[in-house]
Design a protein around this motif. Structure first.
Motif, mmCIF file in Angstrom:
data_model
loop_
_atom_site.group_PDB
_atom_site.id
_atom_site.type_symbol
_atom_site.label_atom_id
_atom_site.label_comp_id
_atom_site.label_asym_id
_atom_site.label_seq_id
_atom_site.Cartn_x
_atom_site.Cartn_y
_atom_site.Cartn_z
ATOM 1 N N GLY A 1 0.799 -1.217 0.000
ATOM 2 C CA GLY A 1 0.000 0.000 0.000
ATOM 3 C C GLY A 1 0.831 1.266 0.000
ATOM 4 O O GLY A 1 0.431 2.297 0.566
ATOM 5 N N PRO B 1 1.976 4.668 -1.068
ATOM 6 C CA PRO B 1 1.231 5.680 -1.832
ATOM 7 C C PRO B 1 1.860 6.083 -3.161
ATOM 8 O O PRO B 1 1.163 6.360 -4.123
ATOM 9 C CB PRO B 1 1.190 6.884 -0.874
ATOM 10 C CG PRO B 1 1.384 6.302 0.479
ATOM 11 C CD PRO B 1 2.314 5.138 0.288
ATOM 12 N N GLN C 1 -5.682 1.154 -10.356
ATOM 13 C CA GLN C 1 -5.375 1.488 -8.967
ATOM 14 C C GLN C 1 -5.674 2.962 -8.700
ATOM 15 O O GLN C 1 -5.415 3.809 -9.543
ATOM 16 C CB GLN C 1 -3.905 1.222 -8.664
ATOM 17 C CG GLN C 1 -3.510 -0.237 -8.678
ATOM 18 C CD GLN C 1 -4.065 -0.991 -7.478
ATOM 19 O OE1 GLN C 1 -4.266 -0.411 -6.424
ATOM 20 N NE2 GLN C 1 -4.302 -2.284 -7.657
ATOM 21 N N SER C 2 -6.208 3.250 -7.537
ATOM 22 C CA SER C 2 -6.463 4.645 -7.172
ATOM 23 C C SER C 2 -5.746 5.032 -5.875
ATOM 24 O O SER C 2 -5.368 6.182 -5.682
ATOM 25 C CB SER C 2 -7.964 4.893 -7.013
ATOM 26 O OG SER C 2 -8.515 4.024 -6.030
ATOM 27 N N ALA C 3 -5.525 4.049 -5.001
ATOM 28 C CA ALA C 3 -4.881 4.343 -3.718
ATOM 29 C C ALA C 3 -3.370 4.509 -3.860
ATOM 30 O O ALA C 3 -2.751 5.234 -3.088
ATOM 31 C CB ALA C 3 -5.187 3.228 -2.716
ATOM 32 N N CYS C 4 -2.798 3.837 -4.837
ATOM 33 C CA CYS C 4 -1.353 3.890 -5.049
ATOM 34 C C CYS C 4 -1.053 4.459 -6.429
ATOM 35 O O CYS C 4 -1.774 4.180 -7.385
ATOM 36 C CB CYS C 4 -0.731 2.504 -4.926
ATOM 37 S SG CYS C 4 -1.057 1.673 -3.347
#
Length: 385
Positions: free
Chosen positions: A205, A207, A258-261
């Motif tokens: 996870g 960033p 992917q949006s969180a990373c």
């Protein structure tokens, strides 16, 4: 209302105390003796401002009193601001490297660009885990920085990366092929290594991942692509440029949806060891059209800026060259529109304003980029595991 007024008075008093107390009273927050704090070079625009703090992380000769007045005044002002101003949410990228428990991991910190990235981050007050295969001190004991720790990580081995990246708030991939005998050829470092790093970042996870690749990597007919492949093969291994673009492509496939990373890819031109020319003389572009030389110091400065810019550079790929001598990698390439060229900025951070994402670049300028090229004669990455 009275309670609020009383609170503000207390905050003001504490802030004033922080500013007026003698340095000896504030020793408990001082940096470790021997480390010299410096101006954040990412906000500097002239080469003189930049190159002085880049020269080395060195011991201080004044028994830790180094610039403490400046440090404490700065600390007092920062504390006063925190106390007197209303609570506000931190900017999204401010958390990157701000905690010792969640450092920025530099992979390939033993190389020239990786070492410079480590130094720049530490000088900017960011916590760094500088990794090499052996876990050695890349500064050979000359650094007394409280911001830098050293650890082992091998980009060719996924389990090694999973351990090294645990808790990381950002990652810089600055590893490069060093030959089979020393630790990896282009296939295993520039291809499998980038793939493993992306996989480990997503699993942990992390960033933001910043990858240092190479300019003209998507232009196999260019002189830069051919010359790099030709000369490097005798030292480090075959098809380094093919494996670099293959690594980029494998990473993008993993990050799709992917949006969180997020990731960013930095593609420098021909590298040299000259001092920084300053942000106003650095040329950033997209589309893999332009090429010239660029100093490793400027590569490190821009890579760090791209990482710390957070989501503003997510999903982007850009080329990095010196303004002087910049030209098209091939005469046959069309001239990119002005929105794909960034130069003359007063800061390195400013050079990266307005970058298009890879998806936007493909949608708007599909005829300009060579998105279909993913390396010639490249084996599936799974066959290298």
């Amino acid at each position: 209302k009275k309670k609020t007024t009383r609170t503000m008075m207390i905050r003001s008093a504490v802030a004033l105390c922080l500013l007026l107390l003698p340095e000896s009273s504030l020793a408990f927050v001082a940096p470790r003796a021997g480390y010299t704090t410096r101006t954040n070079v990412l906000t500097q625009s002239t080469s003189d401002d930049i190159n002085e703090p880049i020269r080395s992380i060195r011991d201080d000769d004044e028994e830790g009193t180094m610039n403490r007045r400046s440090f404490f005044v700065g600390s007092g002002l920062a504390a006063a601001s925190a106390l007197l101003l209303p609570n506000v949410a931190l900017a999204e990228d401010s958390s990157i490297g701000s905690s010792k428990d969640h450092p920025i991991v530099v992979l390939g910190a033993g190389g020239k660009v990786g070492k410079l990235c480590t130094q720049i981050l530490a000088d900017s007050g960011k916590y760094v885990s500088a990794t090499t295969r052996s876990g050695r001190d890349v500064f050979d004991g000359s650094s007394a920085s409280p911001y830098v720790t050293f650890a082992s990580a091998d980009v060719t081995k996924l389990d090694s990366l999973e351990a090294a990246l645990k808790g990381a708030s950002g990652v810089i991939f600055a590893a490069s092929a060093s030959g089979k005998k020393k630790g990896g050829d282009p296939a295993h470092v520039d291809y499998l290594g980038v793939y493993n790093t992306a996989k480990a970042c997503l699993a942990a996870g992390v960033p933001k991942l910043a990858v240092v690749s190479a300019g003209t990597v998507s232009r196999p007919d260019s002189a830069g692509f051919k010359a790099t492949n030709f000369f490097v093969k005798y030292v480090y291994g075959e098809k380094v440029m093919d494996y670099k673009i293959a690594g980029e492509s494998a990473m993008r496939d993993l990050y799709a949806g992917q949006s969180a990373c997020g990731y960013t890819v930095v593609r420098p031109g021909g590298l040299n060891d000259k001092p920084s020319v300053g942000s106003s003389k650095v040329h950033v572009s997209q589309g893999d059209v332009y090429s010239s030389e660029i100093s490793r110091t400027d590569v490190a400065l821009v890579t760090v800026a791209a990482l710390l810019k957070g989501k503003a550079t997510d999903g982007t790929t850009f080329e990095l060259n010196q303004v002087e001598g910049v030209g098209k990698a091939m005469d046959s390439l069309p001239t990119p529109p002005t929105e794909l060229v960034h130069a003359g900025a007063s800061t390195f951070d400013g050079l990266l304003d307005g970058l298009l994402t890879d998806a936007q670049l493909k949608s708007k300028y599909g005829d300009l980029i060579n998105d279909s090229f993913k390396g010639s004669g490249i084996e599936p990455v799974t066959s290298l595991v």
